[in-house]
Design a protein around this motif. Structure first.
Motif, PDB file in Angstrom:
ATOM      1  N   LYS A 210       0.826  -1.207   0.000  1.00 41.68           N
ATOM      2  CA  LYS A 210       0.000   0.000   0.000  1.00 41.68           C
ATOM      3  C   LYS A 210       0.854   1.246   0.000  1.00 41.68           C
ATOM      4  O   LYS A 210       0.360   2.347  -0.163  1.00 41.68           O
ATOM      5  CB  LYS A 210      -0.867   0.024   1.271  1.00 41.68           C
ATOM      6  N   GLY A 211       2.144   1.069   0.270  1.00 46.49           N
ATOM      7  CA  GLY A 211       3.046   2.213   0.250  1.00 46.49           C
ATOM      8  C   GLY A 211       3.087   2.988   1.541  1.00 46.49           C
ATOM      9  O   GLY A 211       3.658   4.067   1.592  1.00 46.49           O
ATOM     10  N   ILE A 212       2.493   2.460   2.611  1.00 51.04           N
ATOM     11  CA  ILE A 212       2.553   3.200   3.869  1.00 51.04           C
ATOM     12  C   ILE A 212       3.969   3.103   4.440  1.00 51.04           C
ATOM     13  O   ILE A 212       4.734   2.210   4.097  1.00 51.04           O
ATOM     14  CB  ILE A 212       1.508   2.699   4.889  1.00 51.04           C
ATOM     15  N   SER A 213       4.298   4.029   5.335  1.00 53.29           N
ATOM     16  CA  SER A 213       5.675   4.148   5.799  1.00 53.29           C
ATOM     17  C   SER A 213       6.085   2.919   6.609  1.00 53.29           C
ATOM     18  O   SER A 213       5.239   2.233   7.186  1.00 53.29           O
ATOM     19  CB  SER A 213       5.814   5.389   6.669  1.00 53.29           C
TER      20      SER A 213
END
Lengths: 308, 339
Positions: A210-213
């Protein structure tokens, strides 16, 4: 949920009653009487003393008597302290022990979880091996050895910290560390194992996709799931630390409940034994209850299964 | 049509206790805008690793891209930092995973899991992100989405969970969607529904899709072009028609013949004898040579170059060389010769 909690509370009360009953009976099976110098007093005097303390009645009657009084909040008077109410003694000494115990558990859990997370994420690196080495040391070194060691260096040699007593924040440092090291070690080992497992789960890949940190992947997704099994050991661990600080209390001359408990067993101080046991078992039962509730807060699958 | 994604000579290796495993050894792929490309091949052929490398999701530190480039809109993704990749993942390129039973976080509500990506990539308020999550659930065909966003994965069936996974992937309108065996873990009836849904969504959103599968039925249903992978290499690529009706590589022949057919006179299930090569010690020549019924001396020594069968159809096989004997594909696949 409410029904589940109500049910659990009923079980807790039953457990508590069973513990009281067994303690009462086994206590009465112990050899000896509360009276010192028994051979120097006449049988009449002994009978009088026994009558005075209500020990001449049959055990079942004594038991019912005790329960009846306990329901009114009267746990009797301590034989050692001139019939000073047990509740007063506990209220005075228990907070010190609880302070020490909870501080150790909270600090231990926080550091244990952090170390476990780091070791789990950096699996197979020096960080991991280092953490686990320290953890094994922490489990194998008894707290009293560490306590004496610290006392020698920080208290005697370098005189950085007060050697003993329980007067202010600086007095807490050594005993809390001595107790917390075991907690850190246990929690770190558990946490590491869980983290290693969790970071390989598919949902972690989904979260990363999802590309979250990385921070959110670790703390929102991994740690939360890894915590579930770790919480299981936190309950009993807390109870064990809070109640088991006896040796540490002795070493640091802390006016807690631990040494009181041992004295009361040695002297057959029945009301004091009962009072302390009740306090300890109530604590353990409540801790297990809290853990079960926490379980549900963290893992929704358990929450729903319990609610049905 | 321009290429939205281009993989050039990609090499990916894994460090293991037994040494380096060269899982992907020089893969070339192109994906055009709005197109669906299928990557087929058996387990261990490098399909998943290739897509993980594209996404920057190789397990660290064991796996890494050794050389080659992944061009997305003319940017080389292998050169981007973790932070830059995070920005791209989930917004420009997203991924659907194989097993919906394990690919959702069990301790987080469906709504939160969908909103996470939206909130990260688009400047939406919490309320708007929630609205968008509900829209997405509706889009992927989950009834009663207002209620469902508040629920946890264990309250969904497998097919419904895969719809949620698709909703998560589509949350930020990605340009490329990578689906890693999206139907393998599902019931056959649900498989068809999920494929229909994906096809439908592709039409609506004009997303380009990379579809990994070993189910050739899925390929025929979804894709326009196919890349066949074996032993960490793409050994044949072409349009669906070219691969299905004029396959050139003996491995593709084997793959097609091992697909069970209802109308086949031969009731026996065909398999390719042997096992795939050990990629910790990959063969010098063609990886399929050891199992190939038509293998020649040259095959075990040298990897063949790609030869063009047509503008769109390429294969890496020595049989294409004019000096090689003419070999006809087995009749087990010629049965399907009428288009």
């Amino acid at each position: 949920m409410a029904r589940y909690i109500a049910k659990r509370i009923v079980y807790m009360i039953i457990t508590f009653l069973v513990v009281i009953t067994f303690t009462f009976l086994t206590m009465k099976l112990m050899p000896g009487t509360p009276f010192k110098n028994q051979n120097r007093i006449s049988p009449e005097q002994l009978a009088q003393l026994k009558h005075y303390y209500g020990l001449d009645q049959p055990v079942p009657i004594q038991y019912l008597h005790y329960i009846g009084n306990a329901l009114h909040g009267d746990l009797g008077g301590s034989f050692q302290f001139g019939m000073r109410p047990v509740t007063t003694i506990l209220a005075e000494k228990a907070p010190v022990s609880f302070d020490l115990g909870f501080e150790a558990v909270i600090i231990g859990a926080i550091f244990g979880i952090l170390l476990g997370v780091i070791a789990g994420l950096r699996r197979g690196t020096i960080l991991d091996y280092g953490t686990m080495f320290i953890s094994v040391l922490g489990i194998s070194i008894p707290s009293f050895v560490l306590a004496v060691f610290m006392q020698y260096f920080f208290g005697v040699k370098w005189q950085l910290l007060p050697l003993a007593y329980w007067k202010g924040p600086e007095y807490h440092i050594m005993p809390v560390i001595a107790l917390a090291v075991g907690v850190v070690a246990n929690v770190a080992r558990f946490m590491r194992t869980e983290m290693v497992e969790v970071v390989n789960q598919d949902y972690i890949t989904t979260a990363r996709a999802k590309g979250i940190s990385s921070f959110n992947v670790i703390f929102k997704h991994s740690v939360r799931n890894a915590l579930i099994p770790v919480i299981t050991i936190l309950g009993p661990l807390t109870a064990a630390i809070v109640t088991g600080s006896l040796v540490i209390e002795n070493i640091f001359a802390i006016p807690g409940i631990g040494s009181q408990f041992v004295d009361s067993i040695v002297t057959n101080d029945y009301p004091m034994i009962m009072g302390t046991t009740e306090l300890y078992s109530a604590l353990l039962i409540i801790m297990i209850f809290i853990v079960d509730i926490l379980y549900g807060v963290i893992d929704p699958r358990i929450r729903l299964a319990g609610g049905e | 049509m321009e290429n939205i994604l281009e993989v050039n000579d990609l090499h990916v290796s894994f460090k293991t206790h037994r040494g380096e495993v060269k899982a992907v050894r020089g893969v070339n792929l192109t994906l055009k805008k709005g197109e669906a490309l299928a990557i087929v091949g058996e387990s261990g052929s490098g399909k998943s690793v290739t897509t993980k490398a594209i996404m920057g999701l190789l397990p660290k530190p064991a796996g890494r891209v050794k050389s080659g480039e992944v061009l997305f809109n003319e940017r080389d993704l292998t050169k981007l930092s973790d932070k830059q990749m995070q920005k791209l993942r989930g917004s420009e390129i997203s991924m659907i995973f194989q097993d919906p039973m394990t690919s959702l976080n069990p301790t987080m509500t469906i709504g939160k899991q969908i909103m996470e990506g939206i909130r990260r990539h688009q400047n939406l308020s919490k309320a708007d992100a929630k609205k968008r999550a509900i829209e997405l659930l509706e889009l992927v065909g989950i009834p009663n989405p207002e209620e469902r966003v508040k629920q946890y994965p264990h309250q969904f069936s497998g097919g419904m969970r895969q719809r949620v996974v698709i909703a998560i992937a589509l949350a930020c309108n990605p340009k490329v969607l990578i689906a890693d065996e999206p139907t393998t873990a599902l019931d056959v009836t649900i498989q068809a529904q999920i494929l229909d849904l994906m096809k439908d969504l592709q039409k609506k959103t004009n997303t380009s899709i990379v579809l990994i599968t070993h189910d050739l039925g899925v390929v025929a249903n979804m894709a326009q072009r196919v890349a066949v992978m074996y032993g960490g290499k793409v050994i044949e690529t072409g349009t669906v028609d070219e691969i299905f009706y004029e396959p050139k590589h003996p491995y593709t022949w084997g793959l097609l013949s091992s697909m069970p057919r209802v109308d086949s006179k031969n009731s026996e299930l065909l398999a390719i004898p042997g096992t795939p090569p050990d990629l910790s010690n990959p063969p010098k020549g063609c990886p399929f040579a050891a199992r190939c019924p038509h293998a020649m001396k040259v095959c075990t020594e040298f990897m063949p170059d790609y030869s063009d069968v047509s503008d769109t159809h390429k294969t890496a096989c020595w049989l294409q060389d004019e000096r090689s004997p003419k070999v006809e594909p087995p009749e087990t696949i010629q049965v399907g010769g009428d288009r």
